[in-house]
Design an enzyme around this catalytic site. Structure first.
Site: not given
Length: 350
Positions: A141, A186, A218, A242, A246
């Site tokens: 970001y 990851k 994942d 993020d 959510d």
């Protein structure tokens, strides 16, 4: 106590839900003999319309002066052109960076009265009480970006100090809870994740009383929905945090239920619900204000040090949920203002 709170309603339903949270904070102040002063400023799309800047200098200066910042939501169709040079989200990202709030806390509690609104089976939701600690000012970001007609890049960069400070916050929260920390990365693919993993493992030596485990992002996306009650504190980088937090809204039944607190090393914190501006229901009195009211409870706890008052707001929200004064996203027919008024009433009764 006296406190100066910068109020940034933003766009869409942000105006409605922050108004409810302010009234709850006023009730807290009256109940406890405190003096809270609110100073409203523009951010996001509203600031673009008024000043051509999603984070005007006057807004940023006010936030830096304040004891805490309460924010609603930013964005909407009016400003949704992905090719626009100025976008509402830039205001929010810029504010986070300027305030140095690097640790985003997103608690997820499941209320028994709202289980039916989750797509998961009841037995999966028993005893779910999670805390996400999302690193907030690094990663993709905030990395350098390029764009041409046929290619684009987003730099995915982390430094050891950025990881260390977020990880230590997560370990401290785990130590004060059930002493179980799950780090999500990851590391089988990304070099940044390998740096995260080695740094978290090094810091874990200072917290021998906290059990540490690693999960690939994942796998975690699946495990969060198949066995959520087995997790306590979850720490991860910006993008993964993020998305996963959510996703966790499915556990609580609605995005409108979840609060957040963004903290740095100083006293100023940024508090906001995790939902967006919901332009389709803006101005209709349909928005769920509980996520914002719970964000105000976090403000009381972390920026003002008013733990008893924070717990009182939480108890009031629990009471309102138990008695069914709810917006339509969680099965009720009450308006935004009616839910906010119910929380105030429950607070006064304590």
């Amino acid at each position: 106590m006296k406190a100066d709170i910068a109020l940034l309603p933003g766009d869409g339903v942000g105006l409605e839900v922050t108004a409810c949270a302010v009234e709850v904070l006023r009730a807290v102040a009256s109940r406890g003999g405190h003096e809270f002063q609110f100073h409203e400023h523009l951010i996001g799309g509203a600031a673009i319309d008024a000043h051509g800047d999603p984070l005007p200098p006057s807004t940023l200066a006010a936030c830096k002066r304040a004891d805490a910042v309460l924010l609603g939501a930013v964005g909407g169709p009016k400003w949704s052109d992905p090719n626009a040079k100025v976008r509402p989200e830039q205001g929010l990202l810029g504010l986070r960076a300027a305030l140095g709030v690097y640790a985003n806390l997103r608690p997820v509690r499941v209320h028994s009265e709202l289980v039916r609104f989750s797509p998961l089976k009841d037995e999966k939701l028993r005893n779910v009480d999670l805390l996400f600690v999302r690193e907030l000012t690094g990663g993709a970001y905030f990395g350098a970006k390029t764009r041409s007609a046929e290619a684009a890049t987003d730099e995915y960069r982390y430094t050891t100090p950025e990881i260390e400070r977020a990880a230590r916050r997560a370990f401290e929260f785990a130590r004060s809870r059930r002493r179980h920390l799950t780090h999500v990365d990851k590391a089988n693919v990304l070099e940044t994740s390998r740096l995260w993993r080695s740094t978290v493992e090094r810091i874990a030596r200072d917290y021998p009383d906290v059990k540490l485990e690693h999960q690939l992002v994942d796998s975690m996306a699946m495990l969060l929905l198949t066995r959520p009650s087995t997790y306590d504190v979850i720490v991860t980088e910006n993008l993964f945090g993020d998305i996963l937090s959510d996703e966790a809204a499915a556990l609580a039944g609605s995005l409108g239920m979840l609060p957040s607190a963004s903290l740095g090393d100083g006293k100023v914190g940024l508090y906001e619900p995790i939902h967006g501006s919901a332009p389709d229901i803006a101005g209709k009195g349909l928005a769920n204000p509980l996520g914002t009211i719970l964000s105000a409870a976090l403000l009381l706890r972390y920026s003002l040090g008013l733990e008893a008052e924070a717990k009182a707001v939480q108890v009031a929200v629990d009471s309102v949920i138990a008695h069914g004064t709810l917006t339509r996203d969680v099965g009720g027919n009450a308006s935004t203002k009616e839910v906010g008024a119910a929380v105030q009433k429950a607070l006064v009764k304590q």
